[in-house]
Design a protein around this motif. Structure first.
Motif, PDB file in Angstrom:
ATOM      1  N   VAL A  22     -11.179  -0.753  -5.411  1.00  0.00           N
ATOM      2  CA  VAL A  22     -10.987  -1.917  -6.275  1.00  0.00           C
ATOM      3  C   VAL A  22     -12.342  -2.231  -6.897  1.00  0.00           C
ATOM      4  N   LYS A  23     -12.458  -2.067  -8.200  1.00  0.00           N
ATOM      5  CA  LYS A  23     -13.759  -2.129  -8.863  1.00  0.00           C
ATOM      6  C   LYS A  23     -14.262  -3.547  -9.120  1.00  0.00           C
ATOM      7  N   LYS A  24     -13.418  -4.556  -9.022  1.00  0.00           N
ATOM      8  CA  LYS A  24     -13.861  -5.928  -9.274  1.00  0.00           C
ATOM      9  C   LYS A  24     -14.637  -6.441  -8.061  1.00  0.00           C
ATOM     10  N   PRO A  25     -15.796  -7.072  -8.270  1.00  0.00           N
ATOM     11  CA  PRO A  25     -16.549  -7.598  -7.122  1.00  0.00           C
ATOM     12  C   PRO A  25     -15.845  -8.810  -6.508  1.00  0.00           C
ATOM     13  N   ASN A  26     -15.839  -8.857  -5.192  1.00  0.00           N
ATOM     14  CA  ASN A  26     -15.230  -9.948  -4.418  1.00  0.00           C
ATOM     15  C   ASN A  26     -13.759 -10.176  -4.777  1.00  0.00           C
ATOM     16  N   TYR A  27     -13.082  -9.113  -5.182  1.00  0.00           N
ATOM     17  CA  TYR A  27     -11.682  -9.244  -5.587  1.00  0.00           C
ATOM     18  C   TYR A  27     -10.784  -9.532  -4.399  1.00  0.00           C
ATOM     19  N   LEU A  28     -10.981  -8.820  -3.312  1.00  0.00           N
ATOM     20  CA  LEU A  28     -10.081  -8.947  -2.171  1.00  0.00           C
ATOM     21  C   LEU A  28     -10.854  -8.780  -0.871  1.00  0.00           C
ATOM     22  N   PRO A  29     -11.235  -9.880  -0.234  1.00  0.00           N
ATOM     23  CA  PRO A  29     -11.918  -9.743   1.061  1.00  0.00           C
ATOM     24  C   PRO A  29     -10.958  -9.234   2.130  1.00  0.00           C
ATOM     25  N   VAL A  30     -11.513  -8.747   3.216  1.00  0.00           N
ATOM     26  CA  VAL A  30     -10.715  -8.131   4.281  1.00  0.00           C
ATOM     27  C   VAL A  30      -9.681  -9.090   4.873  1.00  0.00           C
ATOM     28  N   PRO A  31     -10.022 -10.344   5.212  1.00  0.00           N
ATOM     29  CA  PRO A  31      -8.988 -11.226   5.772  1.00  0.00           C
ATOM     30  C   PRO A  31      -7.830 -11.479   4.805  1.00  0.00           C
ATOM     31  N   ALA A  32      -8.125 -11.581   3.517  1.00  0.00           N
ATOM     32  CA  ALA A  32      -7.055 -11.785   2.532  1.00  0.00           C
ATOM     33  C   ALA A  32      -6.179 -10.545   2.423  1.00  0.00           C
ATOM     34  N   ALA A  33      -6.782  -9.363   2.502  1.00  0.00           N
ATOM     35  CA  ALA A  33      -6.008  -8.119   2.445  1.00  0.00           C
ATOM     36  C   ALA A  33      -5.092  -7.991   3.654  1.00  0.00           C
ATOM     37  N   ILE A  34      -5.592  -8.361   4.815  1.00  0.00           N
ATOM     38  CA  ILE A  34      -4.777  -8.291   6.032  1.00  0.00           C
ATOM     39  C   ILE A  34      -3.623  -9.285   5.954  1.00  0.00           C
ATOM     40  N   ARG A  35      -3.907 -10.492   5.438  1.00  0.00           N
ATOM     41  CA  ARG A  35      -2.825 -11.487   5.290  1.00  0.00           C
ATOM     42  C   ARG A  35      -1.754 -11.000   4.327  1.00  0.00           C
ATOM     43  N   GLU A  36      -2.163 -10.323   3.254  1.00  0.00           N
ATOM     44  CA  GLU A  36      -1.187  -9.793   2.299  1.00  0.00           C
ATOM     45  C   GLU A  36      -0.340  -8.699   2.932  1.00  0.00           C
ATOM     46  N   LEU A  37      -0.962  -7.839   3.723  1.00  0.00           N
ATOM     47  CA  LEU A  37      -0.212  -6.756   4.354  1.00  0.00           C
ATOM     48  C   LEU A  37       0.713  -7.257   5.453  1.00  0.00           C
ATOM     49  N   GLU A  38       0.381  -8.400   6.057  1.00  0.00           N
ATOM     50  CA  GLU A  38       1.257  -8.968   7.086  1.00  0.00           C
ATOM     51  C   GLU A  38       2.577  -9.454   6.499  1.00  0.00           C
ATOM     52  N   LYS A  39       2.609  -9.705   5.212  1.00  0.00           N
ATOM     53  CA  LYS A  39       3.817 -10.212   4.567  1.00  0.00           C
ATOM     54  C   LYS A  39       4.868  -9.125   4.356  1.00  0.00           C
ATOM     55  N   ILE A  40       4.481  -7.866   4.461  1.00  0.00           N
ATOM     56  CA  ILE A  40       5.427  -6.765   4.265  1.00  0.00           C
ATOM     57  C   ILE A  40       6.324  -6.668   5.489  1.00  0.00           C
ATOM     58  N   THR A  57       4.414  -6.801  -3.734  1.00  0.00           N
ATOM     59  CA  THR A  57       3.780  -7.467  -4.858  1.00  0.00           C
ATOM     60  C   THR A  57       2.695  -6.570  -5.451  1.00  0.00           C
ATOM     61  N   LYS A  58       2.123  -7.025  -6.556  1.00  0.00           N
ATOM     62  CA  LYS A  58       1.087  -6.255  -7.243  1.00  0.00           C
ATOM     63  C   LYS A  58      -0.152  -6.100  -6.359  1.00  0.00           C
ATOM     64  N   ILE A  59      -0.529  -7.162  -5.677  1.00  0.00           N
ATOM     65  CA  ILE A  59      -1.714  -7.107  -4.801  1.00  0.00           C
ATOM     66  C   ILE A  59      -1.467  -6.153  -3.643  1.00  0.00           C
ATOM     67  N   GLN A  60      -0.266  -6.190  -3.079  1.00  0.00           N
ATOM     68  CA  GLN A  60       0.061  -5.285  -1.982  1.00  0.00           C
ATOM     69  C   GLN A  60       0.058  -3.840  -2.448  1.00  0.00           C
ATOM     70  N   LYS A  61       0.504  -3.589  -3.682  1.00  0.00           N
ATOM     71  CA  LYS A  61       0.466  -2.232  -4.232  1.00  0.00           C
ATOM     72  C   LYS A  61      -0.966  -1.742  -4.371  1.00  0.00           C
ATOM     73  N   VAL A  62      -1.874  -2.633  -4.793  1.00  0.00           N
ATOM     74  CA  VAL A  62      -3.284  -2.256  -4.932  1.00  0.00           C
ATOM     75  C   VAL A  62      -3.876  -1.891  -3.579  1.00  0.00           C
ATOM     76  N   ILE A  63      -3.579  -2.687  -2.564  1.00  0.00           N
ATOM     77  CA  ILE A  63      -4.104  -2.431  -1.225  1.00  0.00           C
ATOM     78  C   ILE A  63      -3.553  -1.117  -0.674  1.00  0.00           C
ATOM     79  N   LEU A  64      -2.255  -0.916  -0.793  1.00  0.00           N
ATOM     80  CA  LEU A  64      -1.640   0.308  -0.273  1.00  0.00           C
ATOM     81  C   LEU A  64      -2.123   1.541  -1.013  1.00  0.00           C
ATOM     82  N   SER A  65      -2.314   1.442  -2.341  1.00  0.00           N
ATOM     83  CA  SER A  65      -2.797   2.592  -3.098  1.00  0.00           C
ATOM     84  C   SER A  65      -4.245   2.928  -2.740  1.00  0.00           C
TER      85      SER A  65
END
Length: 70
Positions: A22-40, A57-65
């Motif tokens: 993910v090329k954007k700085p501070n786009y997705l910190p680790v705790p936020a990514a884990i919270r998003e993945l917990e929703k699946i 969701t779009k954010i979950q697709k970015v994390i999984l990809s």
């Protein structure tokens, strides 16, 4: 202490992978990514195959990809 060390290694791996993919700085910190993945939510069907309950969701697709999953 060993469990804490393993958790730190896993967290660093997630951080490094998200930072590279993910090329954007501070786009997705680790705790936020884990919270998003917990929703699946996945359910096991009668044919013994796991399927996702809801659309991802779009954010979950970015994390999984970032980890090579689709």
């Amino acid at each position: 202490m060993f469990i804490g060390f393993l958790a730190l290694l896993i967290r660093c791996r997630i951080y490094r992978t998200l930072k590279e993919k993910v090329k954007k700085p501070n786009y997705l910190p680790v705790p936020a990514a884990i919270r998003e993945l917990e929703k699946i939510e996945m359910t096991r069907q009668l044919d013994k195959v796991y399927r996702i309950d809801h659309a991802v969701t779009k954010i979950q697709k970015v994390i999984l990809s970032a980890f090579g999953m689709d």
